[in-house]
Scaffold this active site. Structure first.
Site, short mmCIF file in Angstrom:
data_model
loop_
_atom_site.label_atom_id
_atom_site.label_comp_id
_atom_site.label_asym_id
_atom_site.label_seq_id
_atom_site.Cartn_x
_atom_site.Cartn_y
_atom_site.Cartn_z
N SER A 1 -11.99 14.64 9.53
CA SER A 1 -12.59 13.63 10.39
C SER A 1 -11.98 13.66 11.78
O SER A 1 -10.85 14.12 11.97
CB SER A 1 -12.38 12.24 9.79
OG SER A 1 -10.99 11.92 9.77
N ASP A 2 -12.72 13.15 12.75
CA ASP A 2 -12.12 12.85 14.04
C ASP A 2 -11.24 11.63 13.86
O ASP A 2 -11.36 10.87 12.89
CB ASP A 2 -13.20 12.60 15.08
CG ASP A 2 -12.71 12.85 16.50
OD1 ASP A 2 -11.48 12.88 16.71
OD2 ASP A 2 -13.54 13.02 17.40
N TRP A 3 -10.35 11.42 14.81
CA TRP A 3 -9.36 10.35 14.70
C TRP A 3 -10.03 8.99 14.93
O TRP A 3 -10.43 8.66 16.03
CB TRP A 3 -8.25 10.58 15.73
CG TRP A 3 -7.15 11.49 15.27
CD1 TRP A 3 -5.81 11.20 15.25
CD2 TRP A 3 -7.26 12.82 14.75
NE1 TRP A 3 -5.10 12.26 14.73
CE2 TRP A 3 -5.96 13.27 14.42
CE3 TRP A 3 -8.31 13.68 14.50
CZ2 TRP A 3 -5.70 14.53 13.88
CZ3 TRP A 3 -8.06 14.94 13.96
CH2 TRP A 3 -6.77 15.34 13.66
#
Length: 726
Positions: free
Chosen positions: A253-255
């Site tokens: 995932s992106d942060w």
């Protein structure tokens, strides 16, 4: 550790020895620093001494020899300065958009390999690189991180960069999957686009990048697609990525992009990147409980871990572990400079104002504006590299104040940008040792005009700052820069403008200056590259990877959807709710939109000038299941140089599209025969109901030239009907 076995077999062997608790370790990531402003700190005390001081960290399993994943932001270099590892510098590549402007995948590969080498030396084995999102919205604050508006170009350049990084036994991601084409409201917006259009544009760019680069990981994005978050979207993560494209790596995932446990896991997310940036640790205790209850099947957890381990074996993390050591500063700077020299674009050269004569005695050169006495501008955000030679003096104040657009007052932030050494002023003096070179910062227009009047040539450096998290409100040069250029050009007809921008800008002064050079964000080697092009030591060969409009009114969205005059994001007061960003242009992105709408841009996609001239001749076409184009490229000028031969096709149905290009280097009078074949997907339309590409039978118009609007040679060829499975 038997390298004769396949990555899958090796992953199976080690996974047989793992407990459930150990498997849960590999799917739950952490921030790579103990604390970062804006994030909470869930990191246990025992882990803090192990953190690499970077974007992300996934603990290893020492009992089984499984290494930790140490992750750094990337694409433009190893991005770990500032509050992560103060004083740590790396060689800064030019912006990805400049790399796309090279139209040269081998340059992108070399830059990626340089990043991979430096990552190894700094102890990182995962690079959060590979930005593939199309420049659908040129005001996107991350336009500079991406690789243009065309899916074929973007896929080839991003794929080559990813391949270069991974040639050093480093995992590279491809990101941000998918449709993260603007920063405004990126965490709440829902992209509305028909599947056929999506497949022919944004998703096709990712598909090509995956085929060419085989990234070990895919990073899912913040936004929603059809009201479902990208990181829990089964259409994106399972139907397209796994079933159609056969992707074997893992999805992280992106942060801050995870919003659930069961939904995200069962949709296809394999690893939560940083529970410190999500609302809670979704892949910690909640995932442990979900597996125990059976709402997440044990087999799915094993699949997640297998994908991670398989990638670690396939990309060399077990067999060639990273070892910290010094970086090759001079060798890597040479890579960055070569990249810049191939991607800087000459946009205007009235009456051969360029190149300048480096040996002319007593030549007076006025250098004005753009922090040219200090360095070259870079883009901001998570990709920010603190380049070689970085000091606190390289942080400069940009923008601020208000601006009236359409009768509405918009608030402008006062950003702090980072410059990369060295300074263009110093490089210009080095290139022209017999010249008298002066500098004024451009803040005082009267002072700049006085300097220009005394000079034989005035070189105005102009900047446009872009950064992650916020889009620019328009494509105008900020502050007083347009007025500065107008005044200097009125004072000196031999005025050259050097643009350091994140993407396209409007140029109301264009007809009054002698020359324009688009230098983008040119990185650590940028100043030398600019000077060498200005003085003819390098013949410019960059071509525009994005269309430059005359005005925002030519864009599908004159004002970015969701943007407010106070620069706050629509939908973030109270509980964020999804709202649609309707990309009505569909697959007609960039030059396709301009041709479809019969609009004349300021500069078209693929455009760029040279200090020599070229001819495109003898076009021959063969049509069957696809299109074969043969032609000759000839240097008709008096200098050696490079050009980019571009082939565009207009099918019987659908928009025009770039189907092939080749960068050709020729001596004066030299010719080269070029043969290009069109990937069948580029001449097809995607049928969502049948889940296949359909090539229509009929006559296809083929254009050969030096840009999307150049028609140096035109022909028609008949293509047979056919289908292509994704």
């Amino acid at each position: 550790m038997n390298t004769a076995l396949s990555p899958d077999a090796r992953a199976d062997l080690i996974q047989k020895e793992m407990t459930r608790d150990e498997m849960l370790v590999l799917v739950d990531g952490y921030l790579g620093v103990a604390y970062q402003k804006g994030f909470h700190d869930p990191i246990p005390a025992w882990m803090k001494p192990l953190l690499p001081g970077s974007a992300g960290f996934v603990p290893g399993i020492p009992r089984l020899g499984i290494p930790a994943l140490t992750e750094s932001d990337a694409s433009l270099g190893v991005a770990n300065g500032g509050n992560m590892r103060p004083g740590d510098t790396a060689v800064a590549l030019p912006s990805s958009l400049l790399t796309a402007a090279t139209f040269n995948p081998s340059v992108a590969f070399e830059g990626g390999a340089m990043i991979g080498r430096e990552a190894r030396a700094k102890g990182f084995n995962v690079m959060l690189a590979g930005g593939v999102n199309l420049a659908r919205e040129p005001r996107n604050g991350r336009t500079f991180e991406y690789v243009g508006e065309d899916p074929w170009l973007a896929g080839l350049i991003a794929g080559a960069s990813i391949k270069g990084i991974q040639s050093q036994s480093i995992i590279s991601t491809a990101k941000h999957f998918a449709f993260n084409d603007q920063e405004t409201a990126r965490t709440v917006m829902s992209v509305a686009m028909e599947e056929g259009d999506a497949r022919e544009s944004d998703l096709l760019a990712f598909e090509i990048a995956l085929e060419k680069g085989d990234p070990g990981a895919i990073m899912c994005s913040y936004n929603r697609y059809k009201n479902v978050y990208a990181c829990e979207n089964p259409y994106l993560l399972t139907d397209v990525l796994r079933s159609d494209w056969g992707y074997q790596g893992f999805v992280l995932s992106d942060w801050g992009a995870v919003h659930s446990t069961e939904k995200a896991v069962n949709a296809g997310l394999d690893q939560e990147s940083s529970n410190g940036s999500d609302a809670i640790d979704f892949f910690g205790t909640p995932l442990r409980d979900a597996v125990a209850k059976g709402t997440v099947p044990e087999a799915r957890l094993r699949q997640m871990v297998h994908r991670i381990l398989r990638t670690m074996f396939a990309k060399g993390l077990f067999d060639r572990p990273v070892v910290k050591g010094p970086i090759d500063v001079y060798g890597d700077l040479a890579v960055a400079q070569k990249n810049a020299e191939e991607g800087i674009v000459l946009l205007k050269n009235e009456k051969a104002a360029l190149p300048l004569d480096p040996g002319k005695k007593r030549q007076k050169i006025a250098v004005i504006g753009g922090f040219a006495d200090k360095g070259v501008l870079s883009g901001g955000g998570s990709s920010q590299v603190h380049g070689i030679g970085h000091t606190k003096d390289m942080h400069v104040s940009l923008g601020g104040g208000t601006k009236v657009i359409g009768g509405t007052t918009w608030t402008l932030p006062r950003d702090t940008g980072v410059l990369h050494a060295t300074a263009p002023l110093a490089e210009i003096k080095k290139m022209a040792p017999k010249a008298r070179v002066s500098f004024t910062d451009g803040d005082d227009i009267a002072q700049a005009v006085a300097a220009a009047k005394k000079a034989d040539v005035a070189i105005v450096f102009a900047t446009q700052y872009m950064t992650e998290g916020v889009d620019v409100i328009d494509l105008a040069l900020p502050g007083n820069q347009n007025a500065l250029i107008e005044a200097v050009a009125a004072a000196n007809p031999n005025t050259i403008v050097v643009l350091e921008t994140g993407g396209p800008v409007t140029m109301p002064w264009l007809d009054r200056v002698a020359g324009v050079v688009e230098a983008w964000y040119p990185g650590n080697g940028g100043a030398a590259a600019i000077a060498r092009i200005l003085f003819g030591e390098v013949n410019p060969s960059g071509r525009l990877p994005v269309t430059f409009p005359l005005a925002e009114s030519q864009l599908p969205h004159p004002i970015i959807t969701g943007q407010r005059p106070d620069r706050k994001i629509v939908g973030t007061s109270g509980t964020p709710t999804a709202y649609d960003v309707i990309y009505q242009e569909g697959s007609r992105v960039g030059y396709r939109w301009f041709e479809d709408q019969k609009l004349t841009p300021q500069f078209p996609f693929g455009y760029g000038l040279s200090y020599t001239s070229f001819a495109f001749e003898n076009l021959k076409l063969v049509g069957a299941s696809t299109i074969k184009a043969e032609f000759d490229v000839k240097n008709t000028g008096i200098r050696a140089g490079k050009t980019v031969a571009q082939v565009y096709v207009k099918p019987p149905f659908g928009p025009v599209r770039l189907v092939g290009f080749e960068k050709v280097e020729l001596s004066p009078g030299e010719s080269k025969h070029v043969t290009l074949y069109a990937d069948r997907r580029l001449i097809a339309m995607f049928n969502a109901d049948a889940n296949q590409w359909n090539v229509a039978e009929g006559d296809y118009v083929v254009r050969l030239g030096g840009s999307a609007t150049d028609k140096a040679a035109v022909g028609t060829v008949h293509v047979n009907a056919g289908t292509v499975r994704p």
